[in-house]
Design a protein around this motif. Structure first.
Motif, mmCIF file in Angstrom:
data_model
loop_
_atom_site.group_PDB
_atom_site.id
_atom_site.type_symbol
_atom_site.label_atom_id
_atom_site.label_comp_id
_atom_site.label_asym_id
_atom_site.label_seq_id
_atom_site.Cartn_x
_atom_site.Cartn_y
_atom_site.Cartn_z
ATOM 1 N N ARG A 20 55.079 41.567 31.576
ATOM 2 C CA ARG A 20 54.639 42.159 30.304
ATOM 3 C C ARG A 20 55.009 41.206 29.162
ATOM 4 O O ARG A 20 56.142 40.725 29.087
ATOM 5 C CB ARG A 20 55.311 43.503 30.067
ATOM 6 N N GLN A 21 54.017 40.965 28.284
ATOM 7 C CA GLN A 21 54.232 40.114 27.121
ATOM 8 C C GLN A 21 53.629 40.817 25.907
ATOM 9 O O GLN A 21 52.580 41.447 26.018
ATOM 10 C CB GLN A 21 53.548 38.759 27.305
ATOM 11 N N LYS A 22 54.299 40.699 24.745
ATOM 12 C CA LYS A 22 53.794 41.311 23.522
ATOM 13 C C LYS A 22 53.387 40.218 22.553
ATOM 14 O O LYS A 22 54.072 39.201 22.416
ATOM 15 C CB LYS A 22 54.848 42.221 22.911
ATOM 16 N N ASN A 62 59.508 37.491 27.691
ATOM 17 C CA ASN A 62 58.762 38.031 28.826
ATOM 18 C C ASN A 62 59.619 39.089 29.509
ATOM 19 O O ASN A 62 60.832 38.936 29.620
ATOM 20 C CB ASN A 62 58.450 36.935 29.840
ATOM 21 N N LYS A 67 49.997 43.818 20.462
ATOM 22 C CA LYS A 67 49.215 43.929 21.693
ATOM 23 C C LYS A 67 50.113 43.578 22.875
ATOM 24 O O LYS A 67 50.934 42.676 22.781
ATOM 25 C CB LYS A 67 48.030 42.964 21.677
ATOM 26 N N GLU A 68 49.917 44.309 23.971
ATOM 27 C CA GLU A 68 50.670 44.009 25.185
ATOM 28 C C GLU A 68 49.736 43.426 26.231
ATOM 29 O O GLU A 68 48.668 43.966 26.491
ATOM 30 C CB GLU A 68 51.348 45.259 25.742
ATOM 31 N N LYS A 69 50.165 42.332 26.827
ATOM 32 C CA LYS A 69 49.413 41.710 27.914
ATOM 33 C C LYS A 69 50.194 41.958 29.204
ATOM 34 O O LYS A 69 51.401 41.708 29.264
ATOM 35 C CB LYS A 69 49.261 40.212 27.680
ATOM 36 N N ILE A 70 49.510 42.469 30.215
ATOM 37 C CA ILE A 70 50.122 42.726 31.512
ATOM 38 C C ILE A 70 49.479 41.808 32.541
ATOM 39 O O ILE A 70 48.255 41.713 32.614
ATOM 40 C CB ILE A 70 49.956 44.201 31.921
ATOM 41 N N GLN A 116 53.391 35.147 20.594
ATOM 42 C CA GLN A 116 54.228 36.038 21.401
ATOM 43 C C GLN A 116 55.428 36.500 20.588
ATOM 44 O O GLN A 116 56.058 35.736 19.869
ATOM 45 C CB GLN A 116 54.695 35.344 22.678
#
Length: 70
Positions: free
Chosen positions: A21-23, A37, A4-7, A33
């Protein structure tokens, strides 16, 4: 495992924005994570608006434009 990617739109001003952007993967019910980052800065100019439109979903792009087009 689903990646999942968090923006995060960070430091959004009328002149610029920083996109973080973090995966993450979910391991045992906890998001962990993966990797480092990734942060990119963009200016309120036609070239950067075009890049953002290509790289971000409509939801994030529209949030930036709501601030930049005031």
């Amino acid at each position: 495992m689903e990646l999942k990617e968090k923006i995060t739109l960070d430091m959004l001003t009328k002149d610029s924005v920083s996109v973080l952007r973090q995966k993450f993967v979910n391991l045992g019910g906890e998001d962990v994570q993966v990797g480092e980052n990734v942060r990119n800065a963009y200016k309120n100019c036609d070239e950067d608006k075009s890049i953002l439109k290509e790289q971000l979903s409509e939801e994030y792009y529209n949030a930036i434009m709501a601030v930049w087009e005031v």
